[in-house]
Design a protein around this motif. Structure first.
Motif, short mmCIF file in Angstrom:
data_model
loop_
_atom_site.label_atom_id
_atom_site.label_comp_id
_atom_site.label_asym_id
_atom_site.label_seq_id
_atom_site.Cartn_x
_atom_site.Cartn_y
_atom_site.Cartn_z
N GLU A 1 0.97 -1.19 -0.03
CA GLU A 1 0.13 0.13 -0.15
C GLU A 1 0.87 1.29 0.13
O GLU A 1 0.46 2.25 -0.78
CB GLU A 1 -1.02 0.01 1.26
CG GLU A 1 -2.22 -1.17 1.33
CD GLU A 1 -2.88 -0.90 2.26
OE1 GLU A 1 -3.63 -0.01 2.43
OE2 GLU A 1 -2.93 -1.96 3.12
N VAL A 2 1.91 1.31 0.73
CA VAL A 2 2.83 2.31 0.71
C VAL A 2 3.44 2.47 -0.87
O VAL A 2 3.56 3.66 -1.36
CB VAL A 2 4.06 2.19 1.70
CG1 VAL A 2 4.94 3.17 1.57
CG2 VAL A 2 3.44 1.93 3.15
N GLY B 1 1.24 4.06 -3.15
CA GLY B 1 0.65 5.22 -2.53
C GLY B 1 0.85 6.77 -3.35
O GLY B 1 0.21 7.70 -2.97
N HIS C 1 3.44 8.52 -2.88
CA HIS C 1 4.03 9.84 -2.10
C HIS C 1 5.58 9.97 -2.44
O HIS C 1 6.26 10.63 -1.78
CB HIS C 1 3.87 9.29 -0.80
CG HIS C 1 2.50 9.82 -0.30
ND1 HIS C 1 1.95 10.87 0.17
CD2 HIS C 1 1.38 8.50 0.19
CE1 HIS C 1 0.69 10.52 0.55
NE2 HIS C 1 0.41 9.37 0.29
N ILE D 1 4.75 8.11 7.16
CA ILE D 1 4.03 7.49 5.97
C ILE D 1 3.86 6.07 6.09
O ILE D 1 4.73 5.13 5.93
CB ILE D 1 4.80 7.69 4.55
CG1 ILE D 1 5.09 9.53 4.59
CG2 ILE D 1 4.05 7.45 3.35
CD1 ILE D 1 4.03 10.26 4.33
N GLY D 2 2.71 5.64 6.00
CA GLY D 2 2.17 4.04 5.98
C GLY D 2 2.26 3.58 7.43
O GLY D 2 1.99 2.45 7.56
N LEU E 1 -1.15 2.04 8.78
CA LEU E 1 -1.62 0.81 8.23
C LEU E 1 -1.59 -0.52 9.34
O LEU E 1 -0.52 -0.69 9.92
CB LEU E 1 -0.93 0.37 6.78
CG LEU E 1 -1.07 1.53 5.84
CD1 LEU E 1 0.07 1.20 4.71
CD2 LEU E 1 -2.51 1.36 5.04
N GLN F 1 1.81 -2.46 11.00
CA GLN F 1 3.21 -1.58 10.88
C GLN F 1 3.53 -1.34 12.37
O GLN F 1 4.67 -1.49 12.46
CB GLN F 1 2.91 -0.13 10.25
CG GLN F 1 2.54 -0.38 8.67
CD GLN F 1 3.72 -0.64 7.94
OE1 GLN F 1 5.01 -0.36 8.36
NE2 GLN F 1 3.64 -1.19 6.66
N LEU G 1 -2.31 8.06 4.07
CA LEU G 1 -1.14 7.54 4.54
C LEU G 1 -0.11 8.45 5.45
O LEU G 1 0.69 7.82 6.28
CB LEU G 1 -0.33 7.13 3.47
CG LEU G 1 -0.85 5.83 2.64
CD1 LEU G 1 0.16 5.33 1.49
CD2 LEU G 1 -1.57 4.49 3.36
N ARG G 2 -0.46 9.59 5.40
CA ARG G 2 0.47 10.37 6.15
C ARG G 2 -0.01 10.82 7.42
O ARG G 2 -1.19 11.26 8.01
CB ARG G 2 0.74 11.82 5.55
CG ARG G 2 1.84 12.61 6.26
CD ARG G 2 2.35 13.86 5.20
NE ARG G 2 0.93 14.73 5.20
CZ ARG G 2 0.65 15.74 5.91
NH1 ARG G 2 1.32 15.76 6.87
NH2 ARG G 2 -0.35 16.55 5.69
#
Length: 406
Positions: free
Chosen positions: A249-250, A253, A255, A375-376, A379, A382, A401-402
Motif C-alpha cells: 500500500e505504501v 501510495g 508519495h 508515511i504508512g 496501516l 506496521q 497514509l501520512r
C-alpha cells in the motif's frame, strides 16, 4: 599481616640487588594471588594463573634471564588486566616501571591499569611517557590520550549538570552507574523533556561509548564511524523528517516525490524502493537485529541497529553490517532507546519494541526536528496495538497514509 608488595614502588633499581629484591617481592605477590584463589577459575583467570606460573618458573630457574623474567612480568600484567584483576595489574605495572624506567611496555601497562581504575590524569601521564620513549611512534596510545581527554570532558560536563556526583577519578563502571542513577532520578522528578536531563543523557551516551569502545575504528565496520545519541541528535536537529513504512500500500501510495522532499528520510527493516510510491532517498536505516536481507547492503548515511540484549546487537553489527554501505552506525547507547533507563527509559513497552516505534519514539524524545511525518505507519501490521495508540494520541493530524507527529 603486611603484604609483600608494601613499599615496592619506593624502591629504586640502583643496584642489581635492589632490582632482584623488587622482582622477588613481585613474584611473591603474584604467587600469593594464585594461592588465594578458591575453586575453579574462568578462562581468562586460568590464563593469568598460567602466566604467573611462567613468571615463577623463569625467576627460579638455575640461570634466570633478566630479560625473560621482565617479559614474563609484563605478560602477567596484561593477563591481569584481561581478567579484570586491575589492582594486581597496577601493582605489576608499578614494579615494572621501577625495574626498568625506560621500558615502553611498562609505561603502557601502567597507563592501561590506571585508566581502568578511573585515574585518567595519571593514566595520561603514563601514556605520554610511553610515547616519549617510543619517539612519538604509537598511534594507538595517542588515540587513547584523545579518548581520555574526551572522557574527562564528559565527566566534567556531567558534574556541571548534576553537581555532587563526584565522577572524576572513579572507575568507568562506577561513573556510569552514578550517571544512570542521576538520569533515572531526573526523569522521575522532571520528565524526559527537561533540557538538562536530555543533555545529561547525551553526555552519558558519549562517555559510555568512549569507555567501552574508545574512538578506534572497528576494521569489521569498514571505516564506519559509531555515533551516540548526541551525534544522531545533531543529524536531525532543525530538519524535517519522514519515517516511511513498508508494504504494497505504501509502494502504491504515490508519495515518492513528497518523501524525497524531506530533509531526512528514515526507512525500516527490509525496505524496498519504488520511486513513485516510496521515493528513492534513504538517509537513516532503522533495522532490527532479527532482520536480514538486501536492505543492509543499500547505501545510507546512518544505520541504527536495534537489539534488546547486547549480544544481539553485537551479532547483527558484526555479521550483517556491510562495510562501506553506511557512514555512521548507532553505538550501544542507541541499541534500545525506548527501554534504556539512561535514555528514554520507558520499561512498560514490550522487549524488542517494533523498529518503527523505536525510531519514532526516539525522534519524538529528542524533540529537535522541525517536522516529523509518518508515511504508512498507520496501516495494519506496521505497529503493535499499544504503539499505534501512542502515535494516535500524539498525532497532530492525518491525511491518507501520512500522519503528522510534529
Amino acid at each position: 599481616m603486611k603484604k609483600p608488595w608494601a613499599g615496592l614502588t619506593r624502591l629504586r633499581p640502583g643496584s642489581v640487588a635492589r632490582a632482584e629484591d623488587l622482582l622477588t617481592a613481585c613474584v611473591r605477590e603474584c604467587a600469593g594471588y594464585v594461592a588465594a584463589l578458591d575453586g575453579e577459575t574462568d578462562r581468562k583467570r586460568a590464563r593469568l594463573v598460567a602466566s604467573i606460573g611462567a613468571l615463577v618458573a623463569e625467576h627460579t630457574a638455575h640461570e634466570p634471564s633478566a630479560d625473560a623474567s621482565f617479559a614474563a612480568l609484563l605478560e602477567v600484567g596484561r593477563r591481569a588486566l584481561d581478567a579484570g584483576e586491575v589492582r594486581l595489574a597496577r601493582r605489576v605495572a608499578d614494579a615494572s616501571v621501577a625495574l626498568r624506567s625506560r621500558s615502553k611496555g611498562a609505561w603502557r601497562l601502567r597507563g592501561q591499569a590506571l585508566e581502568a581504575l578511573g585515574r585518567d590524569v595519571d593514566a595520561a601521564a603514563a601514556y605520554e611517557r610511553h610515547l616519549a620513549l617510543a619517539g612519538g611512534d604509537g598511534e594507538d596510545i595517542a588515540l587513547r590520550l584523545v579518548v581520555l581527554n574526551e572522557k574527562r570532558a564528559a565527566l566534567v560536563e556531567a558534574g556541571r549538570i548534576e553537581p555532587g556526583l563526584g565522577l572524576e577519578g572513579r572507575p568507568p563502571a562506577v561513573a556510569r552507574a552514578a550517571m544512570t542513577g542521576a538520569l533515572r532520578q531526573r526523569i522521575t522528578e522532571r520528565g524526559a523533556a527537561d533540557p538538562a536531563t536530555r543533555k545529561l543523557a547525551e553526555v552519558y551516551g558519549t562517555y559510555s561509548r568512549l569507555a567501552e569502545r574508545g574512538r578506534a575504528s572497528d576494521p569489521l565496520l569498514g571505516g564506519t564511524e559509531p555515533i551516540g545519541v548526541g551525534q544522531f541528535r545533531q543529524q536531525v536537529a532543525g530538519r524535517s523528517v519522514c519515517v516511511v513504512g513498508n508494504g504494497e500500500e505504501v509502494a502504491a501510495g504515490g508519495h515518492g516525490a513528497e518523501i524525497d522532499g524531506y530533509d531526512v528520510v528514515v526507512r525500516l527493516d527490509s525496505f524496498q524502493l519504488h520511486a513513485a510510491g516510496t521515493g528513492e532517498r534513504t538517509d537513516v536505516h532503522a533495522v532490527s537485529h532479527r532482520c536480514g536481507g538486501p536492505a543492509w547492503r543499500r547505501e545510507v548515511r546512518t544505520r541504527l541497529v536495534f537489539g534488546e540484549a547486547t549480544h544481539q546487537w553485537q551479532h547483527a553489527v558484526r555479521r550483517r553490517l556491510v562495510p562501506g554501505a553506511q557512514e555512521f552506525v548507532g553505538d550501544r547507547t542507541l541499541r534500545r532507546p525506548v527501554r534504556d533507563p539512561a535514555l528514554i527509559g520507558e520499561s512498560g513497552w514490550a522487549a524488542d519494541a517494533g523498529t518503527g516505534f523505536q525510531i519514532v519514539r526516539l525522534l519524538d524524545f529528542l524533540d529537535v526536528s522541525s517536522r516529523i511525518d509518518l508515511i504508512g505507519l498507520g496501516l495494519p501490521g506496521q505497529l503493535r496495538a499499544e504503539e499505534q495508540q501512542w502515535v494516535t494520541a500524539r498525532a497532530k493530524g492525518a491525511d491518507g497514509l501520512r500522519i503528522a507527529l510534529r
